[in-house]
Design a protein around this motif. Structure first.
Motif, short mmCIF file in Angstrom:
data_model
loop_
_atom_site.label_atom_id
_atom_site.label_comp_id
_atom_site.label_asym_id
_atom_site.label_seq_id
_atom_site.Cartn_x
_atom_site.Cartn_y
_atom_site.Cartn_z
N SER A 1 0.79 -1.23 -0.42
CA SER A 1 0.13 -0.04 0.40
C SER A 1 0.96 1.21 -0.04
O SER A 1 0.36 2.02 -0.24
CB SER A 1 -0.66 0.02 1.17
OG SER A 1 -0.10 0.42 2.86
N ALA A 2 2.36 1.29 -0.03
CA ALA A 2 2.61 2.46 0.52
C ALA A 2 3.86 2.88 -1.19
O ALA A 2 3.96 2.73 -2.00
CB ALA A 2 4.61 1.84 1.07
N ASN A 3 2.80 4.19 -1.12
CA ASN A 3 3.13 4.99 -1.80
C ASN A 3 5.14 5.89 -1.50
O ASN A 3 5.14 5.50 -1.20
CB ASN A 3 2.09 6.54 -2.49
CG ASN A 3 1.09 6.25 -3.08
OD1 ASN A 3 0.93 5.37 -4.18
ND2 ASN A 3 0.00 6.31 -2.93
N LEU A 4 4.85 6.45 -3.24
CA LEU A 4 6.61 7.02 -2.58
C LEU A 4 6.76 8.43 -2.38
O LEU A 4 6.84 9.28 -3.20
CB LEU A 4 7.05 7.28 -4.42
CG LEU A 4 8.59 7.06 -4.13
CD1 LEU A 4 9.69 6.63 -3.29
CD2 LEU A 4 8.79 7.11 -6.03
N THR A 5 6.04 8.15 -0.95
CA THR A 5 5.96 9.76 -0.33
C THR A 5 6.45 9.43 1.46
O THR A 5 6.88 8.65 1.12
CB THR A 5 4.54 10.03 0.25
OG1 THR A 5 4.14 8.87 0.87
CG2 THR A 5 3.93 9.86 -1.35
N SER A 6 7.21 10.50 1.63
CA SER A 6 7.59 10.21 2.89
C SER A 6 6.27 9.72 4.00
O SER A 6 7.12 8.27 4.44
CB SER A 6 7.92 11.91 3.70
OG SER A 6 8.88 11.45 4.71
N GLY A 7 5.38 10.23 3.81
CA GLY A 7 4.46 9.19 4.80
C GLY A 7 4.40 7.93 4.31
O GLY A 7 4.55 6.91 5.35
N GLY A 8 4.64 7.45 3.08
CA GLY A 8 4.20 6.15 2.46
C GLY A 8 5.35 4.87 3.35
O GLY A 8 5.63 4.23 3.48
N LEU A 9 6.56 5.86 2.98
CA LEU A 9 8.10 4.88 3.45
C LEU A 9 8.01 4.80 4.79
O LEU A 9 9.02 4.10 5.36
CB LEU A 9 9.02 5.86 2.64
CG LEU A 9 8.79 5.75 1.33
CD1 LEU A 9 10.46 5.99 0.32
CD2 LEU A 9 9.05 4.76 0.83
N ASP A 10 7.22 5.57 6.01
CA ASP A 10 7.63 5.79 7.41
C ASP A 10 6.76 5.18 8.11
O ASP A 10 6.77 5.08 9.76
CB ASP A 10 9.42 7.09 7.05
CG ASP A 10 10.18 6.40 6.85
OD1 ASP A 10 10.75 4.87 7.34
OD2 ASP A 10 11.28 7.58 6.80
#
Length: 238
Positions: free
Chosen positions: A136-145
């Motif tokens: 579900s993780a997009n290439l965004t700071s929130g998605g990665l962490d």
């Protein structure tokens, strides 16, 4: 050898490993000269973070072929994120259904929503080393962490046992989809990015859920023929 595990990231609860740690671990172990990433949305902080993580994890990252299939649905992706990805060495960015989205003021006929990260060895035949991170993780700071994200990690490498070989099938399915999706996507040229940025400032529509059937995307040739075209695109000589 085949290995699979799940990661349940929850920044608010402080539980589970982070997606960024998972991607780092995959890059450390994988033997790769190509990385293919398909994501719905990308932000500049997310792109910078991923580049820093992978550059530190494996020296192969710098020279590897980097292919990014990104969406501009609803104007969520940052134009500067696209520019950053384009500037990386051996990097190419394409936008899924890009030109049509510009005509529709960034409203998709069907949302592009994958979050798939694949590390492999381009040009090799047969069983090879492949690292998959899908979830579900997009290439965004929130998605990665920090967001609540669930991902599945698959690592495959030679030699594969008799029963492990059938588990290699998902990579073939991904390759078939990727070849056509990549070939029909629009290159993120400078003119395209400028047009997108202007539309994003003006419209950036609110997300609205859709119901019912959607219009099928018209391909320039039958699907089987498009897959053959994709193989020709990868050719280095006649």
């Amino acid at each position: 050898m085949y290995k699979q595990y799940s990661v349940l990231q929850d920044g608010a609860l402080g539980t589970g490993a982070s997606v960024s740690d998972v991607l780092k671990a995959v890059a450390v172990k994988a033997r790769f000269n190509r990385v293919r990433i398909a994501v719905a949305y990308a932000s500049l902080p997310g792109c910078k973070k991923l580049d820093a993580i992978l550059a530190k994890a494996n020296s192969a990252w710098k020279m590897a072929e980097k292919l990014w299939l990104v969406s501009i649905d609803y104007g969520h992706t940052d134009p500067n994120a696209i520019r950053f990805l384009k500037r990386l060495k051996n990097s190419e960015v394409r936008i899924y259904d890009g030109e049509n989205l510009l005509k529709r003021r960034l409203m998709p006929a069907a949302s592009f929503h994958p979050k798939t990260y694949v590390f492999d060895q381009s040009g090799r035949s047969g069983i090879r080393s492949v690292g998959f991170v899908i979830g579900s993780a997009n290439l965004t700071s929130g998605g990665l962490d920090n967001n609540v994200e669930h991902v599945v990690v698959m690592n495959l490498s030679s030699p594969l046992g008799k029963h492990e070989k059938q588990l290699f099938a998902p990579t073939s399915s991904f390759d078939e989809w990727w070849d056509v999706a990549w070939l029909t996507a629009d290159p993120a040229q400078h003119k395209f990015i400028r047009s997108y940025q202007q539309l994003r400032r003006r419209y950036r529509p609110r997300v609205r859920d859709r119901t019912g059937a959607i219009e099928q995307k018209k391909l320039p040739a039958p699907l089987a023929q498009m897959r053959k075209f994709a193989r020709w695109e990868k050719a280095r000589c006649f």
